[in-house]
Design an enzyme around this catalytic site. Structure first.
Site: not given
Ligand code: PLP
Ligand code: NAG
Length: 410
Positions: A197, A225, A256
Protein backbone atom coordinates in the site's frame (compact mmCIF):
# COMPACT_ATOMS: atom_id res chain seq x y z
CA UNK A 1 -16.15 9.68 54.93
CA UNK A 2 -15.24 6.00 55.12
CA UNK A 3 -16.50 5.41 51.62
CA UNK A 4 -14.35 8.24 50.26
CA UNK A 5 -11.26 6.76 51.88
CA UNK A 6 -11.99 3.37 50.39
CA UNK A 7 -11.73 4.87 46.93
CA UNK A 8 -8.43 6.63 47.57
CA UNK A 9 -6.12 3.80 46.44
CA UNK A 10 -8.12 3.56 43.23
CA UNK A 11 -7.77 7.26 42.48
CA UNK A 12 -4.03 7.30 43.15
CA UNK A 13 -3.52 4.28 40.90
CA UNK A 14 -5.33 6.14 38.12
CA UNK A 15 -3.25 9.26 38.77
CA UNK A 16 -0.09 7.21 38.45
CA UNK A 17 -1.30 5.59 35.24
CA UNK A 18 -2.27 9.02 33.91
CA UNK A 19 1.29 10.27 34.39
CA UNK A 20 2.74 7.21 32.63
CA UNK A 21 0.34 7.62 29.71
CA UNK A 22 0.99 11.37 29.42
CA UNK A 23 4.73 10.85 29.19
CA UNK A 24 4.18 8.19 26.52
CA UNK A 25 2.01 10.67 24.58
CA UNK A 26 4.67 13.40 24.94
CA UNK A 27 7.18 10.99 23.46
CA UNK A 28 5.00 10.47 20.37
CA UNK A 29 4.54 14.23 19.96
CA UNK A 30 8.23 15.04 20.26
CA UNK A 31 9.13 12.26 17.81
CA UNK A 32 6.90 14.03 15.27
CA UNK A 33 4.83 10.89 14.66
CA UNK A 34 1.58 12.13 16.22
CA UNK A 35 -1.44 11.20 14.09
CA UNK A 36 -4.30 13.69 14.18
CA UNK A 37 -7.71 12.99 12.71
CA UNK A 38 -9.57 15.37 10.44
CA UNK A 39 -13.33 15.34 11.06
CA UNK A 40 -15.37 14.71 7.91
CA UNK A 41 -18.96 15.96 7.99
CA UNK A 42 -20.16 14.41 4.72
CA UNK A 43 -20.27 10.98 3.08
CA UNK A 44 -17.04 9.44 1.81
CA UNK A 45 -16.58 10.41 -1.83
CA UNK A 46 -14.55 12.36 -4.40
CA UNK A 47 -15.60 15.56 -2.62
CA UNK A 48 -15.87 15.70 1.14
CA UNK A 49 -16.59 18.37 3.72
CA UNK A 50 -14.09 18.55 6.53
CA UNK A 51 -14.29 20.96 9.43
CA UNK A 52 -13.46 24.41 8.20
CA UNK A 53 -13.77 23.63 4.48
CA UNK A 54 -16.13 25.50 2.17
CA UNK A 55 -19.58 24.06 1.59
CA UNK A 56 -18.68 22.90 -1.92
CA UNK A 57 -16.19 20.52 -0.32
CA UNK A 58 -12.60 19.60 -1.01
CA UNK A 59 -11.32 17.07 -3.49
CA UNK A 60 -10.43 13.87 -1.70
CA UNK A 61 -7.49 11.80 -2.95
CA UNK A 62 -6.69 9.73 0.12
CA UNK A 63 -9.44 7.16 0.58
CA UNK A 64 -9.21 3.47 -0.38
CA UNK A 65 -12.53 4.05 -2.14
CA UNK A 66 -11.05 2.87 -5.46
CA UNK A 67 -14.36 2.15 -7.16
CA UNK A 68 -16.40 4.92 -5.56
CA UNK A 69 -18.79 2.34 -4.08
CA UNK A 70 -18.74 3.76 -0.52
CA UNK A 71 -21.55 6.15 -1.41
CA UNK A 72 -22.95 4.43 -4.52
CA UNK A 73 -26.76 4.82 -4.45
CA UNK A 74 -27.44 1.10 -5.03
CA UNK A 75 -24.95 0.09 -2.33
CA UNK A 76 -26.48 2.53 0.17
CA UNK A 77 -30.00 1.36 -0.69
CA UNK A 78 -29.03 -2.29 -0.23
CA UNK A 79 -27.79 -1.41 3.26
CA UNK A 80 -31.09 0.30 4.09
CA UNK A 81 -33.06 -2.69 2.78
CA UNK A 82 -31.02 -5.15 4.84
CA UNK A 83 -31.41 -2.98 7.93
CA UNK A 84 -35.20 -3.09 7.49
CA UNK A 85 -35.53 -6.81 6.76
CA UNK A 86 -32.73 -8.22 8.97
CA UNK A 87 -32.24 -5.67 11.73
CA UNK A 88 -29.34 -3.64 13.05
CA UNK A 89 -27.28 -6.52 14.39
CA UNK A 90 -27.24 -10.08 15.66
CA UNK A 91 -26.15 -9.72 19.29
CA UNK A 92 -24.38 -13.01 18.74
CA UNK A 93 -21.38 -14.69 17.22
CA UNK A 94 -21.94 -16.74 14.07
CA UNK A 95 -22.06 -20.22 15.63
CA UNK A 96 -24.55 -19.45 18.40
CA UNK A 97 -27.37 -17.55 16.69
CA UNK A 98 -25.60 -15.05 14.44
CA UNK A 99 -25.73 -16.57 10.96
CA UNK A 100 -28.35 -15.16 8.60
CA UNK A 101 -29.13 -16.05 5.00
CA UNK A 102 -27.45 -12.72 4.17
CA UNK A 103 -24.09 -13.93 5.53
CA UNK A 104 -24.25 -17.24 3.65
CA UNK A 105 -25.21 -15.44 0.44
CA UNK A 106 -22.31 -12.97 0.69
CA UNK A 107 -19.83 -15.77 1.42
CA UNK A 108 -21.07 -17.66 -1.62
CA UNK A 109 -20.79 -14.55 -3.85
CA UNK A 110 -17.26 -13.77 -2.65
CA UNK A 111 -16.14 -17.36 -3.33
CA UNK A 112 -17.67 -17.05 -6.80
CA UNK A 113 -15.97 -13.68 -7.39
CA UNK A 114 -12.54 -15.09 -6.51
CA UNK A 115 -13.30 -18.45 -8.19
CA UNK A 116 -12.40 -20.35 -5.02
CA UNK A 117 -14.21 -23.19 -3.21
CA UNK A 118 -15.46 -21.39 -0.14
CA UNK A 119 -15.35 -18.20 1.90
CA UNK A 120 -15.51 -17.22 5.58
CA UNK A 121 -16.43 -13.71 6.73
CA UNK A 122 -14.73 -11.85 9.58
CA UNK A 123 -15.36 -8.53 11.30
CA UNK A 124 -12.25 -7.23 9.51
CA UNK A 125 -9.34 -8.37 7.37
CA UNK A 126 -7.16 -7.66 10.39
CA UNK A 127 -9.11 -10.41 12.15
CA UNK A 128 -8.96 -12.64 9.09
CA UNK A 129 -5.20 -12.43 9.19
CA UNK A 130 -5.11 -12.95 12.94
CA UNK A 131 -7.22 -16.10 12.63
CA UNK A 132 -5.62 -17.92 9.75
CA UNK A 133 -2.04 -18.76 10.60
CA UNK A 134 -2.77 -20.09 14.05
CA UNK A 135 -5.32 -22.56 12.70
CA UNK A 136 -3.39 -23.63 9.64
CA UNK A 137 0.16 -23.85 10.91
CA UNK A 138 1.73 -25.67 13.86
CA UNK A 139 5.30 -25.86 15.23
CA UNK A 140 6.32 -28.36 12.56
CA UNK A 141 5.38 -25.89 9.78
CA UNK A 142 6.99 -22.74 8.40
CA UNK A 143 5.73 -19.41 7.15
CA UNK A 144 7.81 -17.34 4.73
CA UNK A 145 6.67 -13.76 4.56
CA UNK A 146 7.68 -10.58 2.74
CA UNK A 147 9.39 -8.16 5.14
CA UNK A 148 7.03 -5.33 4.14
CA UNK A 149 3.75 -7.20 4.69
CA UNK A 150 0.82 -5.43 6.39
CA UNK A 151 0.77 -5.15 10.21
CA UNK A 152 -2.19 -7.55 10.44
CA UNK A 153 -0.15 -10.30 8.75
CA UNK A 154 2.82 -9.67 11.01
CA UNK A 155 0.55 -9.88 14.08
CA UNK A 156 -1.18 -12.98 12.70
CA UNK A 157 2.13 -14.72 12.16
CA UNK A 158 3.26 -13.81 15.68
CA UNK A 159 0.21 -15.66 17.03
CA UNK A 160 1.07 -18.94 15.36
CA UNK A 161 3.72 -21.44 16.43
CA UNK A 162 5.20 -22.13 13.01
CA UNK A 163 8.81 -21.36 12.19
CA UNK A 164 8.98 -17.80 10.83
CA UNK A 165 11.23 -16.72 7.98
CA UNK A 166 11.19 -13.23 6.49
CA UNK A 167 12.39 -12.69 2.94
CA UNK A 168 13.52 -9.36 1.49
CA UNK A 169 10.81 -7.26 -0.12
CA UNK A 170 9.78 -8.88 -3.43
CA UNK A 171 13.22 -10.56 -3.62
CA UNK A 172 12.80 -13.93 -5.36
CA UNK A 173 16.39 -15.05 -4.82
CA UNK A 174 16.06 -14.44 -1.08
CA UNK A 175 12.70 -16.24 -1.04
CA UNK A 176 14.33 -19.25 -2.71
CA UNK A 177 17.08 -19.26 -0.07
CA UNK A 178 14.43 -19.32 2.68
CA UNK A 179 12.53 -22.10 0.88
CA UNK A 180 15.74 -24.15 0.85
CA UNK A 181 16.39 -23.39 4.53
CA UNK A 182 12.94 -24.59 5.54
CA UNK A 183 12.85 -27.82 3.54
CA UNK A 184 12.47 -30.00 6.65
CA UNK A 185 9.15 -28.37 7.61
CA UNK A 186 5.87 -30.26 7.19
CA UNK A 187 3.83 -27.53 5.45
CA UNK A 188 5.13 -24.23 4.18
CA UNK A 189 3.16 -21.11 3.37
CA UNK A 190 4.54 -18.20 1.39
CA UNK A 191 2.77 -15.04 2.49
CA UNK A 192 2.64 -11.77 0.60
CA UNK A 193 0.51 -8.70 0.03
CA UNK A 194 -0.76 -8.71 -3.57
CA UNK A 195 -0.20 -4.95 -3.67
CA UNK A 196 1.91 -3.05 -1.14
CA UNK A 197 0.00 0.00 0.00
CA UNK A 198 2.85 2.47 0.45
CA UNK A 199 4.40 2.01 -3.01
CA UNK A 200 1.52 0.67 -5.08
CA UNK A 201 3.86 -2.07 -6.26
CA UNK A 202 2.57 -5.49 -7.27
CA UNK A 203 4.07 -8.72 -5.90
CA UNK A 204 5.69 -10.96 -8.58
CA UNK A 205 3.05 -13.64 -8.00
CA UNK A 206 3.78 -15.69 -11.08
CA UNK A 207 7.42 -16.24 -10.07
CA UNK A 208 6.41 -16.70 -6.42
CA UNK A 209 3.99 -19.45 -7.52
CA UNK A 210 6.75 -21.06 -9.62
CA UNK A 211 9.09 -21.18 -6.61
CA UNK A 212 6.33 -22.39 -4.29
CA UNK A 213 5.52 -25.19 -6.72
CA UNK A 214 9.17 -26.17 -7.10
CA UNK A 215 9.62 -26.40 -3.30
CA UNK A 216 6.18 -27.75 -2.39
CA UNK A 217 4.88 -24.67 -0.57
CA UNK A 218 1.43 -23.05 -0.55
CA UNK A 219 0.82 -19.41 -1.46
CA UNK A 220 -1.25 -16.95 0.57
CA UNK A 221 -2.02 -13.45 -0.73
CA UNK A 222 -3.54 -10.50 1.15
CA UNK A 223 -5.55 -8.72 -1.53
CA UNK A 224 -6.88 -5.70 0.36
CA UNK A 225 -5.50 -3.22 -2.20
CA UNK A 226 -6.42 -5.29 -5.27
CA UNK A 227 -9.83 -6.93 -4.80
CA UNK A 228 -12.46 -5.38 -7.04
CA UNK A 229 -10.23 -3.60 -9.53
CA UNK A 230 -6.96 -5.32 -10.47
CA UNK A 231 -7.02 -7.58 -13.54
CA UNK A 232 -9.37 -7.53 -16.57
CA UNK A 233 -12.44 -8.35 -14.43
CA UNK A 234 -11.21 -6.76 -11.21
CA UNK A 235 -10.70 -10.09 -9.47
CA UNK A 236 -7.30 -9.11 -8.11
CA UNK A 237 -3.55 -9.51 -8.44
CA UNK A 238 -3.91 -13.22 -9.21
CA UNK A 239 -6.11 -12.41 -12.22
CA UNK A 240 -3.81 -9.59 -13.35
CA UNK A 241 -0.83 -11.95 -13.35
CA UNK A 242 -2.68 -15.03 -14.67
CA UNK A 243 -2.30 -17.20 -11.54
CA UNK A 244 -5.88 -17.50 -10.29
CA UNK A 245 -5.52 -21.29 -10.19
CA UNK A 246 -2.15 -21.21 -8.42
CA UNK A 247 -2.72 -18.95 -5.40
CA UNK A 248 -4.12 -21.18 -2.65
CA UNK A 249 -5.52 -18.78 -0.05
CA UNK A 250 -6.65 -15.16 -0.25
CA UNK A 251 -7.58 -12.73 2.51
CA UNK A 252 -9.23 -9.48 1.63
CA UNK A 253 -11.40 -6.71 2.99
CA UNK A 254 -14.87 -5.29 2.43
CA UNK A 255 -13.51 -2.03 3.87
CA UNK A 256 -11.80 -0.69 0.76
CA UNK A 257 -13.05 -1.09 -2.83
CA UNK A 258 -16.05 -3.31 -1.94
CA UNK A 259 -18.21 -0.56 -0.46
CA UNK A 260 -15.80 0.46 2.28
CA UNK A 261 -18.00 -0.35 5.28
CA UNK A 262 -16.21 -3.05 7.24
CA UNK A 263 -15.45 -6.74 7.23
CA UNK A 264 -12.83 -9.11 5.95
CA UNK A 265 -12.74 -12.64 4.63
CA UNK A 266 -10.65 -15.63 3.63
CA UNK A 267 -11.30 -17.62 0.44
CA UNK A 268 -9.62 -20.92 -0.33
CA UNK A 269 -9.98 -24.72 -0.21
CA UNK A 270 -13.18 -25.89 1.50
CA UNK A 271 -11.48 -27.96 4.24
CA UNK A 272 -9.47 -24.89 5.27
CA UNK A 273 -12.57 -22.70 5.45
CA UNK A 274 -14.42 -25.45 7.37
CA UNK A 275 -11.56 -25.67 9.86
CA UNK A 276 -11.43 -21.88 10.28
CA UNK A 277 -15.14 -21.93 11.20
CA UNK A 278 -14.35 -24.49 13.91
CA UNK A 279 -11.12 -23.05 15.28
CA UNK A 280 -10.41 -19.46 14.25
CA UNK A 281 -10.56 -17.32 17.38
CA UNK A 282 -11.49 -13.94 15.82
CA UNK A 283 -14.36 -15.74 14.00
CA UNK A 284 -15.58 -17.69 17.01
CA UNK A 285 -15.40 -14.95 19.62
CA UNK A 286 -16.38 -11.75 17.81
CA UNK A 287 -19.83 -10.59 16.76
CA UNK A 288 -21.38 -11.36 13.35
CA UNK A 289 -21.16 -8.65 10.73
CA UNK A 290 -24.23 -6.34 10.98
CA UNK A 291 -26.90 -6.94 8.28
CA UNK A 292 -26.64 -3.42 6.76
CA UNK A 293 -22.88 -3.92 6.32
CA UNK A 294 -23.50 -7.30 4.70
CA UNK A 295 -26.22 -5.80 2.48
CA UNK A 296 -23.92 -3.04 1.20
CA UNK A 297 -21.02 -5.42 0.50
CA UNK A 298 -23.29 -7.90 -1.27
CA UNK A 299 -24.56 -5.23 -3.64
CA UNK A 300 -20.99 -4.04 -4.29
CA UNK A 301 -19.91 -7.58 -5.25
CA UNK A 302 -23.02 -8.02 -7.42
CA UNK A 303 -22.21 -4.81 -9.31
CA UNK A 304 -18.69 -6.08 -9.98
CA UNK A 305 -19.85 -9.58 -10.99
CA UNK A 306 -22.26 -7.99 -13.50
CA UNK A 307 -19.78 -5.70 -15.25
CA UNK A 308 -16.19 -4.48 -15.26
CA UNK A 309 -17.24 -0.98 -16.32
CA UNK A 310 -16.56 0.66 -12.95
CA UNK A 311 -13.11 -0.87 -12.56
CA UNK A 312 -12.18 0.04 -16.14
CA UNK A 313 -13.24 3.64 -15.53
CA UNK A 314 -10.90 3.74 -12.53
CA UNK A 315 -8.06 2.39 -14.71
CA UNK A 316 -8.56 5.18 -17.26
CA UNK A 317 -8.46 7.86 -14.55
CA UNK A 318 -5.37 6.33 -12.96
CA UNK A 319 -3.53 6.44 -16.28
CA UNK A 320 -4.67 10.03 -16.86
CA UNK A 321 -3.20 11.05 -13.49
CA UNK A 322 0.03 9.06 -13.85
CA UNK A 323 0.69 10.29 -17.42
CA UNK A 324 -0.01 13.97 -16.69
CA UNK A 325 2.08 13.95 -13.51
CA UNK A 326 5.01 12.21 -15.21
CA UNK A 327 4.86 14.68 -18.11
CA UNK A 328 4.96 17.52 -15.57
CA UNK A 329 8.21 16.12 -14.16
CA UNK A 330 7.04 14.28 -11.05
CA UNK A 331 8.19 10.79 -10.12
CA UNK A 332 5.30 8.42 -9.44
CA UNK A 333 6.14 5.06 -7.90
CA UNK A 334 4.53 1.82 -9.12
CA UNK A 335 3.25 1.12 -12.63
CA UNK A 336 -0.49 1.19 -13.12
CA UNK A 337 -2.01 0.98 -9.64
CA UNK A 338 -4.49 3.64 -8.35
CA UNK A 339 -2.11 4.09 -5.42
CA UNK A 340 0.08 6.80 -6.95
CA UNK A 341 2.89 7.80 -4.58
CA UNK A 342 4.37 11.17 -5.62
CA UNK A 343 7.98 10.68 -4.53
CA UNK A 344 9.54 13.73 -2.84
CA UNK A 345 12.28 12.39 -0.57
CA UNK A 346 12.28 15.01 2.15
CA UNK A 347 9.75 14.63 5.00
CA UNK A 348 9.31 18.36 5.57
CA UNK A 349 8.77 18.97 1.85
CA UNK A 350 6.06 16.27 1.74
CA UNK A 351 4.31 17.79 4.73
CA UNK A 352 4.53 21.42 3.46
CA UNK A 353 3.34 20.43 0.00
CA UNK A 354 0.33 18.52 1.33
CA UNK A 355 -0.60 21.59 3.45
CA UNK A 356 -0.36 23.79 0.34
CA UNK A 357 -2.44 21.30 -1.66
CA UNK A 358 -5.19 21.57 0.93
CA UNK A 359 -5.21 25.35 0.52
CA UNK A 360 -5.88 24.69 -3.19
CA UNK A 361 -8.81 22.46 -2.26
CA UNK A 362 -7.10 19.08 -2.65
CA UNK A 363 -6.84 16.70 0.28
CA UNK A 364 -3.75 14.48 0.10
CA UNK A 365 -1.52 13.09 2.84
CA UNK A 366 2.25 13.09 3.14
CA UNK A 367 3.92 9.92 4.44
CA UNK A 368 7.36 9.91 5.98
CA UNK A 369 9.54 7.87 8.34
CA UNK A 370 8.70 5.58 10.15
CA UNK A 371 5.78 4.68 7.86
CA UNK A 372 8.14 4.66 4.85
CA UNK A 373 11.97 4.45 4.81
CA UNK A 374 14.05 7.56 5.72
CA UNK A 375 14.62 9.83 2.72
CA UNK A 376 11.67 8.31 0.83
CA UNK A 377 8.93 10.68 1.92
CA UNK A 378 6.04 11.01 -0.47
CA UNK A 379 2.50 12.19 -0.97
CA UNK A 380 0.28 9.18 -1.59
CA UNK A 381 -2.51 9.96 -4.06
CA UNK A 382 -5.31 7.42 -4.47
CA UNK A 383 -7.51 7.54 -7.55
CA UNK A 384 -11.17 6.54 -7.51
CA UNK A 385 -13.63 5.68 -10.28
CA UNK A 386 -15.80 8.39 -8.73
CA UNK A 387 -13.32 11.14 -9.67
CA UNK A 388 -14.17 13.01 -12.86
CA UNK A 389 -11.51 13.84 -15.45
CA UNK A 390 -11.82 17.45 -14.24
CA UNK A 391 -11.11 16.33 -10.64
CA UNK A 392 -7.95 14.57 -11.84
CA UNK A 393 -6.84 17.64 -13.82
CA UNK A 394 -7.52 19.92 -10.85
CA UNK A 395 -5.33 17.69 -8.67
CA UNK A 396 -2.51 17.67 -11.26
CA UNK A 397 -2.70 21.47 -11.60
CA UNK A 398 -2.49 21.87 -7.83
CA UNK A 399 0.58 19.60 -7.77
CA UNK A 400 2.25 21.62 -10.54
CA UNK A 401 1.54 24.89 -8.71
CA UNK A 402 2.82 23.68 -5.32
CA UNK A 403 5.66 21.71 -6.94
CA UNK A 404 6.93 24.88 -8.67
CA UNK A 405 6.66 26.84 -5.43
CA UNK A 406 8.89 24.31 -3.67
CA UNK A 407 11.26 23.75 -6.60
CA UNK A 408 10.22 20.13 -7.21
CA UNK A 409 9.31 20.74 -10.86
CA UNK A 410 10.12 23.64 -13.19
C1 PLP B 1 -6.41 -2.42 5.06
C2 PLP B 1 -5.63 -3.67 5.14
C3 PLP B 1 -5.94 -4.67 6.09
C4 PLP B 1 -6.97 -4.46 7.15
O1 PLP B 1 -8.24 -4.59 6.63
P1 PLP B 1 -9.48 -4.29 7.58
O2 PLP B 1 -10.60 -5.03 6.96
O3 PLP B 1 -9.67 -2.81 7.58
O4 PLP B 1 -9.11 -4.80 8.94
C5 PLP B 1 -5.25 -5.86 6.04
N1 PLP B 1 -4.27 -6.08 5.12
C6 PLP B 1 -3.91 -5.12 4.22
C7 PLP B 1 -2.82 -5.39 3.22
C8 PLP B 1 -4.57 -3.88 4.21
O5 PLP B 1 -4.22 -2.94 3.34
C1 NAG C 1 -6.22 -14.52 6.59
O1 NAG C 1 -7.37 -14.53 7.32
C2 NAG C 1 -7.49 -15.60 8.24
C3 NAG C 1 -8.80 -15.55 8.87
O2 NAG C 1 -9.69 -14.81 8.15
C4 NAG C 1 -6.45 -15.47 9.27
O3 NAG C 1 -6.57 -16.52 10.18
C5 NAG C 1 -5.15 -15.50 8.62
O4 NAG C 1 -4.17 -15.26 9.56
C6 NAG C 1 -5.06 -14.51 7.50
N1 NAG C 1 -3.88 -14.79 6.83
C7 NAG C 1 -2.96 -13.92 6.53
C8 NAG C 1 -1.75 -14.46 5.88
O5 NAG C 1 -3.06 -12.75 6.73
Amino acid sequence: ELEGNMWLPYYSAVAEARAVLESELDGIRSAGTWKSERIITSRQGPRINVDGSSSSGILNFCANNYLGLSSHPEVVQAGIDALKTHGAGLSSVRFICGTQDLHKNLEQKLAQFHEREDCILYASCFDANAGLFEVLLGPEDAVLSDELNHASIIDGIRLCRAKRLRYKHMDLENLETKLKESQSSRMRLVVTDGVFSMDGDVAPLSQICDLAEQYGAMVFVDECHATGFLGPRGRGTDELLGVMDRVDIINSTLGKALGGAAGGYTVGPKPLIDLLRQRSRPYLFSNSLPPPVVGCATRAVELLLASNEISQSMVAKTMRFRNKMTQAGFTISGLAHPICPVMLGDARLASMMSDDMLKLGVYVIGFSFPVVPKGKARIRVQISAAHTDEDIDHCVDAFIQTGRKHGVVS
